[in-house]
Design a protein around this motif. Sequence first.
Motif, PDB file in Angstrom:
ATOM      1  N   LEU A 179       0.824  -1.209   0.000  1.00  9.42           N
ATOM      2  CA  LEU A 179       0.000   0.000   0.000  1.00  9.42           C
ATOM      3  C   LEU A 179       0.861   1.264   0.000  1.00  9.42           C
ATOM      4  CD1 LEU A 179      -2.958   1.085   0.184  1.00  9.42           C
ATOM      5  CD2 LEU A 179      -2.581   1.272   2.641  1.00  9.42           C
ATOM      6  N   GLU A 180       1.835   1.325   0.893  1.00 14.62           N
ATOM      7  CA  GLU A 180       2.675   2.525   0.978  1.00 14.62           C
ATOM      8  C   GLU A 180       3.534   2.695  -0.268  1.00 14.62           C
ATOM      9  OE1 GLU A 180       2.390   0.257   3.396  1.00 14.62           O
ATOM     10  OE2 GLU A 180       1.223   1.422   4.867  1.00 14.62           O
ATOM     11  N   ILE A 181       4.001   1.590  -0.824  1.00 16.61           N
ATOM     12  CA  ILE A 181       4.808   1.653  -2.048  1.00 16.61           C
ATOM     13  C   ILE A 181       3.996   2.263  -3.180  1.00 16.61           C
ATOM     14  CG2 ILE A 181       5.918   0.246  -3.834  1.00 16.61           C
ATOM     15  CD1 ILE A 181       6.653  -1.704  -1.508  1.00 16.61           C
ATOM     16  N   ILE A 182       2.766   1.786  -3.333  1.00 15.29           N
ATOM     17  CA  ILE A 182       1.904   2.317  -4.394  1.00 15.29           C
ATOM     18  C   ILE A 182       1.568   3.776  -4.123  1.00 15.29           C
ATOM     19  CG2 ILE A 182      -0.304   2.081  -5.582  1.00 15.29           C
ATOM     20  CD1 ILE A 182       1.637  -0.239  -6.080  1.00 15.29           C
ATOM     21  N   ARG A 183       1.291   4.095  -2.901  1.00  9.98           N
ATOM     22  CA  ARG A 183       0.900   5.460  -2.550  1.00  9.98           C
ATOM     23  C   ARG A 183       2.035   6.459  -2.752  1.00  9.98           C
ATOM     24  NH1 ARG A 183      -0.089   5.763   3.471  1.00  9.98           N
ATOM     25  NH2 ARG A 183       2.171   6.057   3.425  1.00  9.98           N
ATOM     26  N   ASP A 184       3.260   6.065  -2.390  1.00  5.63           N
ATOM     27  CA  ASP A 184       4.365   7.022  -2.345  1.00  5.63           C
ATOM     28  C   ASP A 184       5.344   6.950  -3.514  1.00  5.63           C
ATOM     29  OD1 ASP A 184       3.308   7.786   0.125  1.00  5.63           O
ATOM     30  OD2 ASP A 184       4.596   6.387   1.227  1.00  5.63           O
ATOM     31  N   MET A 185       5.459   5.788  -4.151  1.00 11.07           N
ATOM     32  CA  MET A 185       6.513   5.605  -5.152  1.00 11.07           C
ATOM     33  C   MET A 185       6.034   5.593  -6.594  1.00 11.07           C
ATOM     34  SD  MET A 185       9.107   2.797  -3.431  1.00 11.07           S
ATOM     35  CE  MET A 185      10.256   2.970  -4.815  1.00 11.07           C
ATOM     36  N   THR A 186       4.721   5.644  -6.807  1.00 11.47           N
ATOM     37  CA  THR A 186       4.219   5.548  -8.177  1.00 11.47           C
ATOM     38  C   THR A 186       3.775   6.907  -8.707  1.00 11.47           C
ATOM     39  OG1 THR A 186       1.950   5.028  -7.449  1.00 11.47           O
ATOM     40  CG2 THR A 186       3.451   3.174  -7.801  1.00 11.47           C
ATOM     41  N   LEU A 187       3.677   6.989 -10.020  1.00 13.66           N
ATOM     42  CA  LEU A 187       3.228   8.220 -10.675  1.00 13.66           C
ATOM     43  C   LEU A 187       2.061   7.886 -11.597  1.00 13.66           C
ATOM     44  CD1 LEU A 187       5.515  10.935 -12.273  1.00 13.66           C
ATOM     45  CD2 LEU A 187       3.270  10.392 -13.167  1.00 13.66           C
ATOM     46  N   THR A 188       0.896   8.355 -11.206  1.00 13.33           N
ATOM     47  CA  THR A 188      -0.321   8.155 -11.994  1.00 13.33           C
ATOM     48  C   THR A 188      -0.779   9.456 -12.637  1.00 13.33           C
ATOM     49  OG1 THR A 188      -0.998   6.373 -10.493  1.00 13.33           O
ATOM     50  CG2 THR A 188      -2.708   7.306 -11.894  1.00 13.33           C
ATOM     51  N   CYS A 189      -0.393  10.564 -12.050  1.00  7.74           N
ATOM     52  CA  CYS A 189      -0.862  11.899 -12.434  1.00  7.74           C
ATOM     53  C   CYS A 189      -0.483  12.262 -13.869  1.00  7.74           C
ATOM     54  CB  CYS A 189      -0.270  12.925 -11.468  1.00  7.74           C
ATOM     55  SG  CYS A 189      -0.656  14.639 -11.859  1.00  7.74           S
ATOM     56  N   GLY A 197      -0.371  13.310  -6.527  1.00 12.62           N
ATOM     57  CA  GLY A 197      -0.578  13.968  -7.811  1.00 12.62           C
ATOM     58  C   GLY A 197      -1.127  15.376  -7.706  1.00 12.62           C
ATOM     59  N   CYS A 198      -1.649  15.875  -8.824  1.00 16.51           N
ATOM     60  CA  CYS A 198      -2.148  17.250  -8.876  1.00 16.51           C
ATOM     61  C   CYS A 198      -3.536  17.390  -8.260  1.00 16.51           C
ATOM     62  CB  CYS A 198      -2.171  17.742 -10.320  1.00 16.51           C
ATOM     63  SG  CYS A 198      -3.422  16.932 -11.362  1.00 16.51           S
ATOM     64  N   HIS A 200      -6.285  17.203  -9.871  1.00 20.38           N
ATOM     65  CA  HIS A 200      -7.253  17.765 -10.818  1.00 20.38           C
ATOM     66  C   HIS A 200      -7.480  16.908 -12.062  1.00 20.38           C
ATOM     67  CE1 HIS A 200      -7.132  21.356  -8.399  1.00 20.38           C
ATOM     68  NE2 HIS A 200      -5.836  21.497  -8.592  1.00 20.38           N
ATOM     69  N   CYS A 201      -6.454  16.213 -12.513  1.00 19.89           N
ATOM     70  CA  CYS A 201      -6.593  15.444 -13.752  1.00 19.89           C
ATOM     71  C   CYS A 201      -7.448  14.198 -13.490  1.00 19.89           C
ATOM     72  CB  CYS A 201      -5.229  15.075 -14.309  1.00 19.89           C
ATOM     73  SG  CYS A 201      -4.351  13.786 -13.394  1.00 19.89           S
ATOM     74  N   PRO A 202      -8.017  13.596 -14.539  1.00 18.82           N
ATOM     75  CA  PRO A 202      -8.878  12.424 -14.349  1.00 18.82           C
ATOM     76  C   PRO A 202      -8.188  11.279 -13.614  1.00 18.82           C
ATOM     77  CG  PRO A 202      -9.126  13.304 -16.572  1.00 18.82           C
ATOM     78  CD  PRO A 202      -8.004  14.049 -15.943  1.00 18.82           C
ATOM     79  N   ALA A 203      -6.898  11.058 -13.885  1.00 20.03           N
ATOM     80  CA  ALA A 203      -6.179   9.962 -13.236  1.00 20.03           C
ATOM     81  C   ALA A 203      -6.078  10.191 -11.731  1.00 20.03           C
ATOM     82  CB  ALA A 203      -4.791   9.809 -13.845  1.00 20.03           C
ATOM     83  N   CYS A 204      -5.807  11.419 -11.330  1.00 22.55           N
ATOM     84  CA  CYS A 204      -5.698  11.734  -9.898  1.00 22.55           C
ATOM     85  C   CYS A 204      -7.048  11.602  -9.197  1.00 22.55           C
ATOM     86  CB  CYS A 204      -5.153  13.147  -9.714  1.00 22.55           C
ATOM     87  SG  CYS A 204      -3.374  13.286  -9.985  1.00 22.55           S
ATOM     88  N   LYS A 205      -8.089  12.089  -9.841  1.00 22.95           N
ATOM     89  CA  LYS A 205      -9.424  12.003  -9.242  1.00 22.95           C
ATOM     90  C   LYS A 205      -9.829  10.551  -9.022  1.00 22.95           C
ATOM     91  CE  LYS A 205     -11.136  16.331 -11.283  1.00 22.95           C
ATOM     92  NZ  LYS A 205     -12.069  16.900 -12.292  1.00 22.95           N
ATOM     93  N   LEU A 206      -9.563   9.716 -10.016  1.00 21.52           N
ATOM     94  CA  LEU A 206      -9.917   8.301  -9.932  1.00 21.52           C
ATOM     95  C   LEU A 206      -9.114   7.612  -8.836  1.00 21.52           C
ATOM     96  CD1 LEU A 206     -11.764   6.311 -11.520  1.00 21.52           C
ATOM     97  CD2 LEU A 206      -9.759   5.755 -12.913  1.00 21.52           C
ATOM     98  N   ARG A 207      -7.831   7.902  -8.805  1.00 20.76           N
ATOM     99  CA  ARG A 207      -6.946   7.305  -7.808  1.00 20.76           C
ATOM    100  C   ARG A 207      -7.362   7.709  -6.390  1.00 20.76           C
ATOM    101  NH1 ARG A 207      -0.530   6.612  -7.671  1.00 20.76           N
ATOM    102  NH2 ARG A 207      -0.080   7.117  -5.494  1.00 20.76           N
ATOM    103  N   LYS A 208      -7.589   8.996  -6.176  1.00 15.28           N
ATOM    104  CA  LYS A 208      -7.926   9.488  -4.835  1.00 15.28           C
ATOM    105  C   LYS A 208      -9.284   8.964  -4.365  1.00 15.28           C
ATOM    106  CE  LYS A 208      -8.118  13.632  -1.932  1.00 15.28           C
ATOM    107  NZ  LYS A 208      -9.242  13.148  -1.139  1.00 15.28           N
ATOM    108  N   ARG A 209     -10.260   8.943  -5.275  1.00 14.92           N
ATOM    109  CA  ARG A 209     -11.575   8.446  -4.898  1.00 14.92           C
ATOM    110  C   ARG A 209     -11.489   6.989  -4.450  1.00 14.92           C
ATOM    111  NH1 ARG A 209     -14.105  10.267  -8.988  1.00 14.92           N
ATOM    112  NH2 ARG A 209     -14.040   8.424 -10.336  1.00 14.92           N
ATOM    113  N   GLY A 210     -10.731   6.189  -5.165  1.00 20.13           N
ATOM    114  CA  GLY A 210     -10.568   4.793  -4.789  1.00 20.13           C
ATOM    115  C   GLY A 210      -9.829   4.631  -3.477  1.00 20.13           C
ATOM    116  N   TYR A 211      -8.778   5.443  -3.287  1.00 13.66           N
ATOM    117  CA  TYR A 211      -7.999   5.371  -2.052  1.00 13.66           C
ATOM    118  C   TYR A 211      -8.852   5.747  -0.839  1.00 13.66           C
ATOM    119  CZ  TYR A 211      -4.282   6.308   1.347  1.00 13.66           C
ATOM    120  OH  TYR A 211      -3.483   6.310   2.464  1.00 13.66           O
ATOM    121  N   ASP A 212      -9.589   6.844  -0.953  1.00 13.19           N
ATOM    122  CA  ASP A 212     -10.425   7.298   0.161  1.00 13.19           C
ATOM    123  C   ASP A 212     -11.480   6.252   0.521  1.00 13.19           C
ATOM    124  OD1 ASP A 212      -8.983   9.632   0.265  1.00 13.19           O
ATOM    125  OD2 ASP A 212     -10.492  10.851  -0.771  1.00 13.19           O
ATOM    126  N   ARG A 213     -12.083   5.664  -0.494  1.00 14.61           N
ATOM    127  CA  ARG A 213     -13.107   4.646  -0.236  1.00 14.61           C
ATOM    128  C   ARG A 213     -12.506   3.425   0.430  1.00 14.61           C
ATOM    129  NH1 ARG A 213     -16.452   4.934  -6.002  1.00 14.61           N
ATOM    130  NH2 ARG A 213     -17.634   6.831  -5.515  1.00 14.61           N
TER     131      ARG A 213
END
Length: 222
Positions: A179-189, A197-198, A200-213
């Motif tokens: 979990l921490e590796i994916i959260r801190d070491m990857t670039l989706t933005c 990430g930023c 604002h972009c679709p990739a960040c919104k999708l990633r954050k929504r999934g993480y929060d849930r």
Amino acid sequence: MKNKDAALVVLSGGQDSTTCLLWALKNYKRVEAVSFDYNQRHVKELECAAKICEKFGVRQKIMDMSLLSELAPNSLTRAEIKVDEEAPKEGTPNSFVEGRNLLFLTYAAIYAKGLGINDIITGVSQSDFSGYPDCRNVFIKSLNATLNLAMDYEFEVITPLMWLDKEETWALADSLGGLEIIRDMTLTCYNGIMGEGCGHCPACKLRKRGYDRYMERRSQSK
């Protein structure tokens, strides 16, 4: 005879492909990675992929696919094209790179055969495909059959995330201890900002929504 002890992971340095790498490391004795340089706006993707491979002792091959950016100009290969913040009502987003997965998987297959590997792992998902036609299951199955016929070889294109949404992808990463590796070491933005990430972009919104849930569900289960 198929070699079921080895796999080749198509690794971009993003959330999905890195989760697939973690999955492969749990399921195969030998794991190799292949990444593609297609003049993407953010070379940090390749830097992330290299650091992740180094962390896990995975050999990585980086292939030059720069011609793709000339043939398919889009917001991921052209700094002057602003990334769509919302999906268009018709057609594909301007972040769609025409033919990308078709070419990447084809070249990955050629490389895999040379390594004596049958299983190719990619992080495409139909559940969260963002309007990209080359992330659909029907495309993967079709290409798999074509690759087998074209090279007279028993490839299996494996898609561990095909039917998972982002919340479920985070859950899988957590179950794999990453979990921490994916959260801190990857670039989706799409704007090249690591981790969160930023925003604002679709990739960040999708990633954050999934993480929060997922984090909400995990906290409730404790």
